[in-house]
Design a protein around this motif. Structure first.
Motif, short mmCIF file in Angstrom:
data_model
loop_
_atom_site.label_atom_id
_atom_site.label_comp_id
_atom_site.label_asym_id
_atom_site.label_seq_id
_atom_site.Cartn_x
_atom_site.Cartn_y
_atom_site.Cartn_z
N UNK A 49 -3.64 0.84 -4.03
CA UNK A 49 -3.97 1.78 -5.10
C UNK A 49 -4.77 2.96 -4.53
N UNK A 50 -5.64 2.67 -3.60
CA UNK A 50 -6.48 3.72 -3.03
C UNK A 50 -5.86 4.34 -1.79
N UNK A 51 -4.56 4.18 -1.61
CA UNK A 51 -3.94 4.76 -0.42
C UNK A 51 -4.25 6.25 -0.26
N UNK B 4 2.46 7.00 -6.67
CA UNK B 4 1.50 5.89 -6.75
C UNK B 4 1.05 5.43 -5.37
N UNK B 5 1.83 5.72 -4.33
CA UNK B 5 1.38 5.42 -2.98
C UNK B 5 1.45 6.72 -2.20
N UNK B 6 0.43 6.99 -1.43
CA UNK B 6 0.43 8.23 -0.67
C UNK B 6 0.66 7.93 0.81
N UNK B 7 1.62 8.62 1.40
CA UNK B 7 1.82 8.54 2.84
C UNK B 7 1.52 9.91 3.41
N UNK B 8 0.53 10.00 4.27
CA UNK B 8 0.26 11.30 4.89
C UNK B 8 1.45 11.73 5.72
N UNK B 9 1.93 10.80 6.54
CA UNK B 9 3.22 11.08 7.19
C UNK B 9 4.14 9.89 6.91
N UNK C 194 5.87 -7.07 10.59
CA UNK C 194 5.73 -7.14 12.05
C UNK C 194 6.40 -5.92 12.71
N UNK C 195 7.55 -5.56 12.18
CA UNK C 195 8.24 -4.39 12.75
C UNK C 195 7.44 -3.11 12.59
N UNK C 196 6.90 -2.91 11.40
CA UNK C 196 6.16 -1.66 11.20
C UNK C 196 4.87 -1.64 12.02
N UNK C 197 4.29 -2.81 12.20
CA UNK C 197 3.11 -2.85 13.06
C UNK C 197 3.49 -2.43 14.47
N UNK C 198 4.64 -2.92 14.93
CA UNK C 198 5.13 -2.59 16.26
C UNK C 198 5.43 -1.10 16.35
N UNK D 227 -3.00 -1.79 6.78
CA UNK D 227 -3.76 -1.21 7.88
C UNK D 227 -2.91 -0.32 8.77
N UNK D 228 -1.62 -0.66 8.95
CA UNK D 228 -0.77 0.20 9.75
C UNK D 228 -0.07 1.24 8.87
N UNK D 229 -0.55 1.37 7.65
CA UNK D 229 -0.06 2.44 6.79
C UNK D 229 1.20 2.09 6.02
N UNK D 230 1.68 0.86 6.16
CA UNK D 230 2.91 0.49 5.47
C UNK D 230 2.57 -0.16 4.13
N UNK D 231 2.03 0.64 3.21
CA UNK D 231 1.56 0.10 1.93
C UNK D 231 2.71 -0.52 1.15
N UNK D 232 3.88 0.14 1.21
CA UNK D 232 5.00 -0.39 0.42
C UNK D 232 5.45 -1.74 0.96
N UNK D 233 5.34 -1.91 2.29
CA UNK D 233 5.72 -3.19 2.87
C UNK D 233 4.74 -4.27 2.43
N UNK D 234 3.46 -3.90 2.37
CA UNK D 234 2.46 -4.85 1.89
C UNK D 234 2.78 -5.28 0.47
N UNK D 235 3.14 -4.31 -0.36
CA UNK D 235 3.48 -4.64 -1.75
C UNK D 235 4.73 -5.52 -1.81
#
Lengths: 639, 499
Positions: free
Chosen positions: A274-276, A501-506, A408-412, A330-338
């Protein structure tokens, strides 16, 4: 009236009816009303979700003013966007299924109405949490779900351990909430508002603002993010603030499925997502979240290897999966977390309810060493648990496969050092997950029957009212990943879906990791199945030998890295000692002794001395007068 | 001619007290004096609600002002209310009837005298909250000591005499200094009229000493650390109704005094002494929370928790922020409801078991489920759960504090964790668990009168937790006016100093 009102208030109404009128309308009516109301709420939520997917529907309803003090204005609100609509579906759907399941599971409990009321009240609190448009209502829901969790963990109030676990859960969460509240104060201090949209708008303007906190200059955004994350750690049982979650298994199993697997514990992940718009500007906080997330994932999985309580194994597994979700954010993949939150809700609720079914069949036995060999007696439960386990471990093409591998992929692909570390730990943890999960299945359902208290013939599968919710969850555990992967994490569709609802800087990387990497996790997940079967069914001596050989490591894991003992020593004992010291020594022996008691004693002594002057002999008085008179005279003469 | 509504509020209970006192005592109809007292206090409650209703919360001036010559050329009997005082008046008139209902067989002897004392207390407390003359304020403020002293000393427990004298000794110490300060103010400015003093201000060179004198008196009554040790003793020995009045209203007189007089009359000194107040408040919050954790006596535990809660109040007042001061006032009202409720709750089981020791209880949820519900509501209020008044107060206070000082707000927030620990632990030990003490089985669940009292406190606790607007609207203008005046004074002083 808009649909949203019904979604939110039907569970509350159900809680009131069942809680206050339960005595008059009877247990059965309470069960039906609460299940029915939450089911309606779930259907409406799915409608809303469909509207969001279909028409990018958004809505922000203001129900009423809550608090107005100076420049602080807060409303009761219902905010619907992609993020909250996903949470609505997860919360109400799992809640409805758990309500129905509880009708069977709690059928012999004398306080069933109260139990159903708590479940419904929990659902309402969780809904206020996810639909808030400001931080204060979020906090209301946050503590509200904590309260319901407290009630439900301690539901069997005669059990000393349940009471202790309930208090522990509440207080450990309060420690997290302490950080959360400070975060809210800081937000209000910096922006003069605690409304999401207004705060998020102003974030880019203060990127470089430094503030002094305890004599250290810190970047304001970093500080906000870290404080909020402390709250998230408490609620989502991340390492250091995780100790309450395994103990929370003292509550009835439906509670564990709903609160401690699918919904409440994911609130922390929800908060970060939510606070992305804030977290995107804080590289420091994101790295911290990655580290905490992967540490928790690994830690909890390692502990789960050595536990024997069926529910505790699943609890640690939850802890570990929450770690995955965090390192995804943490690696910016908020949608993957959801996405993982979404799929996890299905298979983890399935596993918990399945284990509940096992416990129910074994008449409240929870030790997997007391089970074994019952897969034929519990066919439905067995199959459903296996489905849940396959989904959890990330067996190819089941839901966990899509979400966990994506993490795991997005972390990589993140390309940073923490990203690589997270990916490696993620893969290793996936291996551990597979081992402990299959250990649970094999020790519970295969091998020899080990329970001496019950005859194997008396073990029967649970009634349909409990199996049916499991079936629905199993469908989700199988298909949710495949069906929703494009919507949640697809390259273009997902950005459209999540909208603002989710912000991605890049935007996230669209590359794919090397082929060997993509095959690594599924292979590591599948290999342990026969391997575990050998270890835990065929050749048990081998495991015992390993345990004997590494006794200290085994004890370290079995005792959960000694966190409880450490906290007991550092916090509980020393605070109690301090309290006793301040009370007896400072209040009693110092303040009172020299304060009121001292003064009254002093006055008593002085008056006793004064009494001596009143001897009653005239010649003494005359003598004193004479002395006084002569001093006075001398004084006058000298002057 | 206008009806002097404030004087009516002040005098009505006294009239009732006289009536009860001089009515022929009749052993058979000895309950009837209770009904008279109840009737009077309820009438007063309605009157105060009417006052709230006709009160105009958009202006900052004092309203319903009455000014009569009393001692010619020296002291005027002057009363009036603003938004801040009105809430305290309503709190007083609301709690008093509940106290009277709660008086039952526990006060066996001299029921009549007890009711007279309670009604006199009500008069004095309402007087405190509407006096606009320092000397009148002093008389009401210290007058409250006497009925309280009697309530503890006559109807108290075993160590009642020690407690009563401790209470008296502490409060007397403060009041003497305050009296001297009031006389000095008269010498310096030639008036004791609060409104006039607000206008002309008090010379800065006297402010520090005068502030300290007032502070001593208020600090004892609040009570602040380290002059708090009379409170646990007084509470433990006082009868239930006495504890309720003491915690719910008497303690609030000091908080009110800080806002009305310390901030209003000595702004420059208040600014100077902020660090002292912060320090003492923090000590109160953390120290007494830890002490509360270890209590084995229920009443003592709640008494210590009162000290911690009042620590939040003093902290919030001296933040001089809208949120901080509003939070403090809200917290005082909230604590008024909750401490009253908690002491009454303890009273309920004390009446049945005649012990306050926590270890004697356990598992009573199975025998007294109705009691368990209301007690839970109050427990949650005391730990500041969102949705109760306790949350709104503490949250606003901490928010205001955070604006002024991060460190102080952070430490104070730790108190919120401790509050959860001692209250939930208390609840668990009394209500949950197995029923081990066989004597407990004889206990009966709440009687109708107890249900009435406890729910009348539980409803506003929840209602104003979800919808605090009516209360905050009442004080909003008065508080912002107070802060404006305060800042103006302090700025003027700083400008003058720099020249």
């Amino acid at each position: 009236m808009e649909l949203e009102y019904f979604i939110l208030f039907l569970p509350l109404l159900a809680a009131f009816i069942s809680g206050f009128l339960g005595k008059f309308i009877g247990h059965r009516s309470s069960e039906i009303i609460t299940s029915l109301f939450t089911s309606v709420s779930a259907i409406l939520s799915i409608l809303i979700f469909y509207k969001v997917v279909d028409q990018s529907y958004e809505n922000n309803i203001i129900i009423a003013t809550w608090l107005n003090s100076g420049s602080l204005n807060v409303n009761w609100s219902i905010k619907i966007d992609a993020l909250s609509s996903v949470m609505l579906v997860v919360v109400t759907l799992i809640s409805a299924l758990v309500h129905i399941y509880s009708i069977g599971y709690m059928s012999h409990d004398p306080h069933r109405s109260r139990f159903m009321a708590y479940l419904s009240l929990f659902t309402f609190s969780m809904l206020t949490l996810v639909t808030s448009d400001n931080f204060l209502q979020l906090f209301f829901g946050w503590e509200g779900v904590g309260l319901c969790s407290y009630f439900l963990i301690g539901f069997w109030f005669k059990k000393e351990s349940a009471n202790a676990a309930a208090i522990k859960a509440f207080i450990v969460n309060r420690v997290g909430d302490f950080g959360f509240a400070l975060g809210i104060f800081l937000i209000f201090y910096l922006f003069g508002t605690i409304n999401y949209d207004e705060v998020f708008q102003q974030i880019p303007q203060i990127i470089n603002k430094e503030i002094e906190f305890f004599g250290i200059d810190l970047n304001a955004i970093n500080l906000i993010c870290i404080l909020l994350f402390i709250g998230a750690m408490g609620k989502s049982a991340q390492i250091f603030l995780h100790t309450w979650l395994p103990d929370a298994m003292e509550g009835p199993t439906p509670v564990s499925a709903l609160i401690h697997a699918a919904t409440m514990v994911t609130a922390g992940v929800f908060l970060v997502v939510r606070c992305s718009p804030i977290y995107e500007y804080s590289q420091l906080a994101l790295s911290l979240i990655t580290i905490v997330g992967m540490t928790t994932a690994l830690f909890a999985a390692s502990v789960a290897l050595a536990q024997n309580d069926i529910k505790k194994i699943i609890a640690y597994s939850t802890c570990s999966q929450l770690g995955y979700m965090f390192f995804a954010t943490g690696v910016g993949a908020y949608n993957v977390a959801m996405f993982h939150l979404f799929t996890h809700a299905f298979f983890k609720a399935l596993l918990f309810l399945g284990s509940g079914s096992v416990i129910h069949s074994f008449k409240d036995e929870q030790d997997i060493n007391q089970m074994g060999g019952v897969w034929k007696s519990l066919p439905y439960t067995y199959v459903l648990m296996v489905v849940g386990t396959l989904a959890l471990t990330g067996f190819p093409f089941l839901s966990g496969f899509y979400s966990k591998d994506a993490i795991i992929e997005f972390a990589y692909l993140r390309g940073s050092t923490t990203g690589y570390y997270a990916a490696i730990i993620g893969i290793f943890t996936a291996l551990l997950t597979s081992i402990y999960s299959w250990r649970l299945i094999f020790k519970t359902f295969h091998g020899s029957y080990n329970n001496k208290k019950m005859d194997i013939k008396s073990i029967h599968d649970s009634p349909m009212v409990m199996i049916l919710p499991l079936l629905i969850l199993a469908i989700g555990a199988i298909g949710a990943g495949y069906l929703f992967k494009d919507l949640f994490i697809g390259n273009n569709i997902s950005y459209e879906f999540w909208g603002s609802s989710i912000k991605f800087l890049k935007p996230l990387s669209e590359d794919h990791p090397p082929i060997w990497f993509m095959f690594l996790t599924p292979v590591l997940v599948v290999i342990p199945i026969p391997f575990s079967f050998y270890l835990f069914v065929k050749n048990k001596n081998f495991v015992e030998k390993i345990v004997e050989g590494n006794k200290s490591l085994y004890l370290f894991l079995k005792n959960k890295w000694y966190f409880d003992e450490l906290y007991e020593f550092i916090f509980v004992k020393s605070l109690k000692k301090a309290g006793l010291y301040l009370w007896k020594k400072i209040d009693g022996d110092f303040i009172d002794k020299f304060g009121p008691d001292g003064i009254s004693k002093l006055i008593k002594i002085l008056s006793l001395k004064a009494v001596k002057f009143q001897s009653g002999y005239i010649y003494q008085y005359a003598f004193v007068m004479l002395i006084g008179f002569s001093i006075l005279l001398t004084f006058l003469i000298i002057k | 001619m206008n009806i002097p509504i404030l004087s009516s509020l002040i005098l009505l209970p006294t009239v009732g007290a006289f009536f009860i006192f001089f009515a022929k005592s009749n052993k058979k109809k000895y309950q009837s004096s209770k009904y008279v007292a109840l009737f009077i206090s309820l009438a007063n409650f309605l009157l105060s609600l009417y006052l709230w209703f006709i009160f105009d919360n958009t202006v900052s001036e004092f309203q319903f002002v009455e000014n009569r010559k009393w001692i010619a050329g020296f002291v005027n009997y002057k009363v009036g209310v603003d938004g801040i005082s009105i809430l305290f008046i309503i709190l007083t008139t609301f709690i008093t009837p509940l106290c009277i209902i709660s008086v039952n067989s526990t006060i066996e002897n001299r029921l009549k005298d007890f009711l007279v004392a309670i009604l006199l207390m009500e008069t004095l407390m309402i007087g405190v909250f509407c006096s606009l003359d320092l000397l009148v304020f002093y008389l009401f403020f210290e007058g409250g000591l006497i009925p309280m002293f009697l309530i503890i000393g006559i109807w108290g427990g075993e160590r009642r005499v020690y407690s009563a004298f401790k209470f008296f000794l502490y409060t007397l110490l403060g009041s003497v200094l305050m009296l001297i300060a009031i006389i000095s103010i008269y010498w310096i400015t030639g008036t004791t009229d609060v409104e006039k003093l607000y206008e002309i201000g008090i010379d800065v060179k006297y402010q520090n000493l005068l502030w300290l004198a007032f502070f001593t008196s208020f600090a004892v009554k609040t009570p602040m650390w380290p002059v708090h040790t009379w409170l646990p003793d007084a509470h433990v020995e006082a009868p239930t109704a006495g504890s309720v009045l003491l915690a719910a209203i008497l303690l609030k007189m000091a908080g009110y005094g800080f806002i009305r007089f310390s901030l209003g009359l000595f702004p420059v000194a208040s600014e100077y002494f902020i660090p002292l107040i912060y320090l003492l408040s923090l000590v109160a919050i953390i120290y007494t929370s830890l002490v509360a954790l270890m209590q084995d006596d229920m009443k003592k535990l709640i008494a210590y928790s009162s000290v911690a809660h009042m620590g939040f109040v003093t902290l919030g007042i001296f933040t001089m922020t809208q949120q901080g001061i509003e939070g403090s006032i809200f917290q005082m009202v909230s604590h008024g409801l909750l401490s009253a409720a908690l002491f009454l709750s303890v009273g309920v089981i004390y009446d049945r078991m005649h012990t306050r020791l926590i270890s004697q209880y356990g598992g009573i949820v199975s025998i007294m489920p109705k009691y368990a519900i209301v007690f839970m509501i109050f427990t949650l209020g005391a730990i500041g759960l969102p949705g109760t008044t306790g949350f709104i107060g503490e949250f606003l206070i901490l928010m205001g504090t955070f604006k002024k000082n991060f460190l102080v707000a952070t430490i104070a927030s730790l108190g919120v964790i401790l509050a959860a620990a001692y209250m939930l632990w208390l609840y668990k030990r009394v209500i949950f668990g197995k029923l081990t003490n066989d004597n407990l089985k004889k206990m009966v669940d709440l009687k109708k009168s107890e249900i009435l009292i406890l729910w009348s406190l539980a409803v506003p606790t929840i209602l104003f937790g979800f919808y605090p607007e009516p209360l905050i609207n009442t004080i909003e203008v008065s508080v912002s006016n107070l802060i404006e005046m305060y800042n103006l004074n302090v700025e003027n002083y700083l400008v003058k100093n720099s020249q």
